[in-house]
Design a protein around this motif. Sequence first.
Motif, short mmCIF file in Angstrom:
data_model
loop_
_atom_site.label_atom_id
_atom_site.label_comp_id
_atom_site.label_asym_id
_atom_site.label_seq_id
_atom_site.Cartn_x
_atom_site.Cartn_y
_atom_site.Cartn_z
N ILE A 17 -39.60 -45.98 80.07
CA ILE A 17 -40.99 -45.52 80.15
C ILE A 17 -41.44 -45.35 81.60
O ILE A 17 -42.18 -44.44 81.94
N ALA A 18 -40.92 -46.25 82.49
CA ALA A 18 -41.38 -46.25 83.88
C ALA A 18 -40.76 -45.14 84.72
O ALA A 18 -41.16 -44.95 85.87
N ASP A 19 -39.77 -44.40 84.17
CA ASP A 19 -39.09 -43.40 84.98
C ASP A 19 -40.02 -42.25 85.39
O ASP A 19 -40.87 -41.82 84.61
N ILE A 20 -39.78 -41.77 86.63
CA ILE A 20 -40.50 -40.57 87.06
C ILE A 20 -39.46 -39.51 87.45
O ILE A 20 -38.28 -39.83 87.67
N ARG A 21 -39.89 -38.27 87.50
CA ARG A 21 -38.98 -37.19 87.89
C ARG A 21 -39.65 -36.38 89.00
O ARG A 21 -40.86 -36.14 88.97
N ARG A 22 -38.84 -36.02 89.97
CA ARG A 22 -39.40 -35.36 91.14
C ARG A 22 -38.53 -34.15 91.50
O ARG A 22 -37.31 -34.20 91.41
N ARG A 23 -39.21 -33.08 91.92
CA ARG A 23 -38.49 -31.86 92.32
C ARG A 23 -38.67 -31.69 93.83
O ARG A 23 -39.79 -31.75 94.33
N LEU A 24 -37.55 -31.52 94.53
CA LEU A 24 -37.62 -31.33 95.98
C LEU A 24 -36.96 -30.00 96.34
O LEU A 24 -35.82 -29.76 95.93
N VAL A 25 -37.65 -29.17 97.05
CA VAL A 25 -37.05 -27.92 97.54
C VAL A 25 -36.90 -28.04 99.06
O VAL A 25 -37.89 -28.20 99.78
N VAL A 26 -35.64 -28.01 99.48
CA VAL A 26 -35.34 -28.24 100.90
C VAL A 26 -34.95 -26.92 101.54
O VAL A 26 -34.05 -26.23 101.06
N THR A 27 -35.61 -26.55 102.65
CA THR A 27 -35.22 -25.35 103.37
C THR A 27 -34.76 -25.71 104.77
O THR A 27 -35.03 -26.79 105.28
N GLY A 28 -34.06 -24.77 105.39
CA GLY A 28 -33.51 -24.98 106.73
C GLY A 28 -32.03 -24.70 106.70
O GLY A 28 -31.54 -23.91 105.89
N GLN A 29 -31.31 -25.35 107.59
CA GLN A 29 -29.88 -25.15 107.66
C GLN A 29 -29.23 -26.15 106.70
O GLN A 29 -28.83 -27.23 107.08
N VAL A 30 -29.23 -25.78 105.41
CA VAL A 30 -28.82 -26.73 104.39
C VAL A 30 -27.71 -26.19 103.50
O VAL A 30 -27.37 -26.79 102.50
N GLN A 31 -27.14 -25.04 103.87
CA GLN A 31 -26.00 -24.52 103.11
C GLN A 31 -24.77 -24.53 103.99
O GLN A 31 -24.84 -24.19 105.15
N GLY A 32 -23.62 -24.90 103.37
CA GLY A 32 -22.37 -24.89 104.13
C GLY A 32 -22.31 -26.04 105.12
O GLY A 32 -21.55 -26.01 106.08
N VAL A 33 -23.11 -27.06 104.90
CA VAL A 33 -23.10 -28.19 105.82
C VAL A 33 -22.93 -29.50 105.06
O VAL A 33 -23.20 -30.57 105.57
N GLY A 34 -22.45 -29.40 103.81
CA GLY A 34 -22.22 -30.60 103.01
C GLY A 34 -23.51 -31.23 102.51
O GLY A 34 -23.58 -32.43 102.29
#
Length: 810
Positions: free
Chosen positions: A3-20
């Motif tokens: 019941i206590a669980d929450i869900r969160r959506r994060l959209v991350v931008t920047g140099q975030v592809q091809g960097v693990g």
Amino acid sequence: MTIADIRRRLVVTGQVQGVGFRPFVFRLAEELKLAGTVHNAPEGVVIEVQGPAKPVEQFSRRLELEQPPLARILRVVIQDIPAEAEASGFSIKKSTGGAGHDVLISPDTATCPECQAELLDKNNRRFLYPFINCTNCGPRYTITRSVPYDRPNTSMHCFPLCPDCAREYENPRDRRFHAQPNACPVCGPKVWLADRSGMVVARRDEAMRKLAAILLQGGIAAVKGLGGFHLVCDATNQEAVRELRRRKHRPHKPLAVMVPNLDTARALAEVTRPEEELLSGRERPIVLLSKVRGAPLAESLAPDVDFVGMMLPYTPLHLVLFQRYGRLLAQERQNMPAALVMTSGNLSDEPICLGNREALGRLKEVADIFLFHNRDILIRCDDSVVRVLPGTGETQFLRRARGYVPRPVFLSGTGPSVMGLGPELKCTLTLTKGDQAFVSQHLGDMENIETLGFHHEISEHLQDILEIQPELVVRDQHPNYLTTSVAQDMARKTGVAMAVLQHHFAHAHAVLAENRHLGPALCLALDGTGFGTSQPNLGMAATWTIWGGECLLVDTQTLHHERLAHLAEFSLPGGEAAVHEPWRLAQAMLWELDIETSGADGTPPWPWLPEFELASRFLPQILRKDLNCPLTSSCGRLFDAASAMLGLCQRTTYEGQAAIVLERAQDLGIPLREAAVYPCPLVKNTGGERLDADKVPRELDTYSLFRGLLRDLGAGVPVPVIARRFHASLIVGLAEMAARFAKQHGIAHVALSGGVMQNMTFAQDLPAELAALGLIPLTHKELPPNDGCISLGQAAYGQRLLTLRGACPV
Ligand SMILES: [Zn+2]
Ligand SMILES: [Zn+2]
């Protein structure tokens, strides 16, 4: 779920592809026992996490704190969403494609410590494999054709992964998870050695051993690297270096050296703490270091200067080469340092070679042997060049390319997409997207068809990878620049609007953009190039003057531009020829000062004139008749004139040489204020004929400065003292001029830009003088002060121009 669980959506931008980034998210979520998903999407990396509030909170915090070394988070948009009933486990979902990607391609990055350790481990399957890499290191920008950054869009697409590599690639717990350039000796690219005819001489490790042996014997090799070919030879071998210079038609310009590690660097040059960090950082630029006296480097490496450009290996191929070379060296010549010249594989002024066949064709007269490999370089990119300013410890860029590109410069605000096309020399181009300005790598001098082609390639490429077309292109004012025809071509083909910005105002906008300065500022644009900054002389439509020593007022908000003052003008006799022959400038300055250059008995009193006797006899006539003698207020040309007068440099073989020699000649033991003895005041005008109608003081009287210099020269004052006095007097004169206008206009900020700011004395002492006068100096931080910054200035100006004019056509 509880019941206590929450869900969160994060959209991350920047140099975030091809960097693990996704595996990092995966591991972090697993560690915190959170359920959810992560995937690449057009808007960025999209993460959903679900679990108790506390670990979800921790996740959001640690995401930014512990991001992988190559990641550069610009923004995280967090949104609470309803928890899902069935959520369990964390997974990496398939990427969603589509246009409008908001993720950045990473720059190429030096081999990481883990890969370096594996490379030298006999039991590792990649022992001495020249293409080892992982998600934290390796090629990126130079092998990527388009976005998204996935293997099929890179030059690795023709190397299918072997089962071992595929296992690494697919395992989120492996540090090669989704490492697009992942490869091994079984499935990846290979090296071979070829002679000038292209015949294969050796393959794989034998090729590396043979190459090492040839270099040790004094041979010159063309080595395919990351962003292009290098020409390589033993940097301790005077004969080899001289031969390389002869074949490359590059007699004096300093050559860069690669050494295997910091210890070797320290043996050859003085390395301070910030220099050490730059040398061993992941960008691995060439760092200009003070030479250690008596270091066993060939004298002809950098004959004009006391520094040497040094870099550490940044690819596994370089590491393997030094492994093989070092071993041979130890056997044959104990105690000699391993140091290899690594200079751009091109002929003077052309862009660096990138293809195997292209290199064979263009470099076969220069190199004895070629080290090739079969991983294509898609985007050519030279080495970056930086140095540390001793006073402040700040990094100054001299050339920005590999390791830094395509990292954006952040602007103070957002706006429409604009392209700055750059100037003629040291050209770069810039494309803006939102509040980011993407400044291309150094493209070279736009004087030949090859560089023009390179400019076109990068223009298209930037538009491709950023998925944006400019609404406006901004070009230099010079009508004959190649970039001007580029602008006209673009306007004709795509209908894009075009704007024009004078060269030195572009310098001002560049340094102000880097500092995110809003509103009015003064700018001292102290430039060396001189040409291409023409502006019709007010009231004298037929004459053109060439700018280069300007005190400008620039408002980045209203785009108000004003030329407040400039250095006293003098003639460039013979135009372009004067730039390569500083003695002409010395003679022209003497002529302006009404000082006889040929003695009454017909013998020239100036010891440097006999060498140019015939031409120097005609010079007064040329000057008198004003034949091809454009006037210039260039600051750089003053250094040339002084350098020639002091007998230091009469003819140059590379840009800035005369000024570099003059800078080095200074007796730095004399404090600046004490040395500033030549008058350099702000005056109404220096010449009787060129009277300003308004009689407002707007010329910095460099004639007086030269009179002082000549008096010293006549009195037998030593050259190092005069050279010091020249620098100091000009700096103090400029600072006082800026202070006067600052007061008049109620402005505190003084931006500094232009090629002269590469002069170490100017770079350190001019900002200090301005600060001492209560002003706030603004200098370049991310781009060079030379013309490499022009395209940024153009783009920043254009963006503001469009914003101001709204929908109105430009
Ligand atoms: Zn690595
Ligand atoms: Zn493999």
